[in-house]
Design an enzyme around this catalytic site. Structure first.
Site, PDB file in Angstrom:
ATOM      1  N   ASP A  91       0.806  -1.223   0.000  1.00  0.00           N
ATOM      2  CA  ASP A  91       0.000   0.000   0.000  1.00  0.00           C
ATOM      3  C   ASP A  91       0.836   1.269   0.000  1.00  0.00           C
ATOM      4  OD1 ASP A  91       0.756  -0.860   2.592  1.00  0.00           O
ATOM      5  OD2 ASP A  91      -0.663   0.535   3.496  1.00  0.00           O
ATOM      6  N   GLU A 149      -0.525  -2.056   5.178  1.00  0.00           N
ATOM      7  CA  GLU A 149       0.385  -1.956   6.324  1.00  0.00           C
ATOM      8  C   GLU A 149       0.271  -0.604   7.000  1.00  0.00           C
ATOM      9  OE1 GLU A 149       3.411  -0.697   8.738  1.00  0.00           O
ATOM     10  OE2 GLU A 149       3.434   0.050   6.682  1.00  0.00           O
TER      11      GLU A 149
END
Length: 403
Positions: A91, A149
């Site tokens: 991400d 994350e």
């Protein structure tokens, strides 16, 4: 964290095998493609599609849609043996990129400002190499491409979805490109590498009124100010000075005008620590302080306190394995930073609670190329030479663990 010069160390290309050196231009191409299409947590659809396309092209077995956008791929070696997992987060962050580069983010307000595009690239490069050299290791390598994350956290839902099962993972490794260390270094240590992350939101409810008539009020700003100061005594007077911990109030909002005493004040903050025995302690102590100060002033409060990530704790044997590998890839001893720690958090911690493993930092800063901005900065970027170094490190870890 250990203070380390950001002058890049020479990268010994001879220690990176020829086939991985040859892969470097492709690694750069993949990374820049991912960098142009950053996506926030649990929305990494373009990223996941790209990963799946590559895996399919290379004939690697994989599953998609795990914890929404996560992917797990497996590569079997020449004979049965241990199972090693390699984790890479996918991400990006809600940041407007300020770099003027040809591969600048094409998604407004979203940017790979922490190096996750590099993490995916390194894992893909490792998967490609191992798929072409299955005869060099036994057992199975499982690649975990993890969403979210940066928050709210994709590791835990992936674990709950069974990514460490079928086959059962014996150990796990992962790396973080790290602009706090220069190119050519590896930060690896036994025990705690990154801190637990706990968060709190608090509303102080007083009684508003005129700034010239304070005796008719309960000043929420005065109460909040005393709380902010008192919270700093937790680490100073309740934590052993040998331990590391921090309590930070990062946001405080109250009031509407010069001459109005605010009825309510809202604050938000974070707690960080390395030692797992502090779990539960800070939340209890923070509430004791808030409750006591509010009672003293006749105010009330509402407190939300929750744990985001536990500390990242490396297994000793796996940390030693990674260090032994790193010593053969970077210039030793200068290239090894054994006491590298940060109060930053990482949900890799959840994987390390389940199976022994090691998370480590791969130095990626190069001030000579203006590539030393910190993580989460709108001009964050890293020296892409680190990509092939990361692949070499992962491949050697596989070869050693699965020998």
């Amino acid at each position: 964290m250990v203070s380390t010069s950001l002058t890049p160390l020479p990268v010994d290309v001879a220690r990176i095998r020829t086939e991985i050196q040859t892969l470097q231009p492709q690694l750069v191409e993949w990374r820049r493609r991912l960098h142009q299409k950053p996506e926030l947590g649990f929305r990494e659809h373009i990223t996941a599609e790209f990963i799946a396309q590559q895996l399919q092209e290379w004939g690697i077995e994989y599953q998609t849609g795990i914890a929404k956008t996560g992917i797990v791929a497996t590569i079997n070696g020449k004979k049965p043996g241990p199972v090693l997992a390699i984790r890479a987060d996918m991400d990006a962050l809600p940041i407007q990129e300020e770099n003027e580069v040809p591969y600048k983010s094409q998604h407004d307000g979203v940017m790979h400002a922490c190096g996750h595009d590099g993490h995916v690239t390194i894992a893909l490069g490792t998967a490609y190499y191992l798929s072409q050299h299955r005869d060099t290791f036994r057992g199975t390598v499982k690649f975990i491409f993890q969403p979210a994350e940066e928050g709210p956290g994709g590791a835990k839902p992936m674990i709950e979805a069974g990514v460490l099962k079928n086959p059962d993972v014996d150990a796990i490794i992962g790396l973080h490109l790290w602009n706090n260390l220069p190119l050519g270094t590896v930060g690896v240590r036994r025990g705690a590498l990154m801190a637990a992350v706990e968060l709190f939101n608090c509303t102080i409810q007083g009684r508003g009124g005129h700034g010239a008539i304070p005796q008719q009020t309960i000043d929420s700003i005065v109460v909040a100010a005393q709380i902010v100061n008192a919270l700093q005594t937790i680490v100073a007077r309740n934590v052993n000075p040998i331990e590391s911990a921090v309590v930070t109030v990062g946001k405080l909002n109250a009031g509407t005008a010069h001459n109005v005493i605010a009825a309510a004040a809202k604050m938000q903050g974070t707690v960080r620590y390395f030692n797992p025995h502090f779990e539960g302690f800070f939340g209890e102590r923070i509430e004791q302080i808030i409750r006591g100060i509010c009672q003293a002033h006749g105010a009330s409060y509402e407190l939300e306190y929750y744990s985001l990530y536990p500390p990242v704790i490396n297994d000793e044997r796996m940390a030693d394995l990674v260090r032994s590998v790193a010593e053969n890839v970077v210039e030793s001893p200068l290239g090894i930073v054994p006491q590298c720690q940060t109060m930053g958090g990482e949900d890799m911690a959840f994987f390390l609670q389940e199976v022994p493993g090691c998370y480590f930092f791969l130095g990626s800063a190069n001030p000579e190329k203006d590539l030393a901005y910190p993580h989460h900065h709108p001009r964050f970027n890293f020296d892409e030479t680190a990509l092939s170094m990361g692949v070499e490190l992962f491949v050697r870890c596989v070869e050693k663990f699965c020998s």
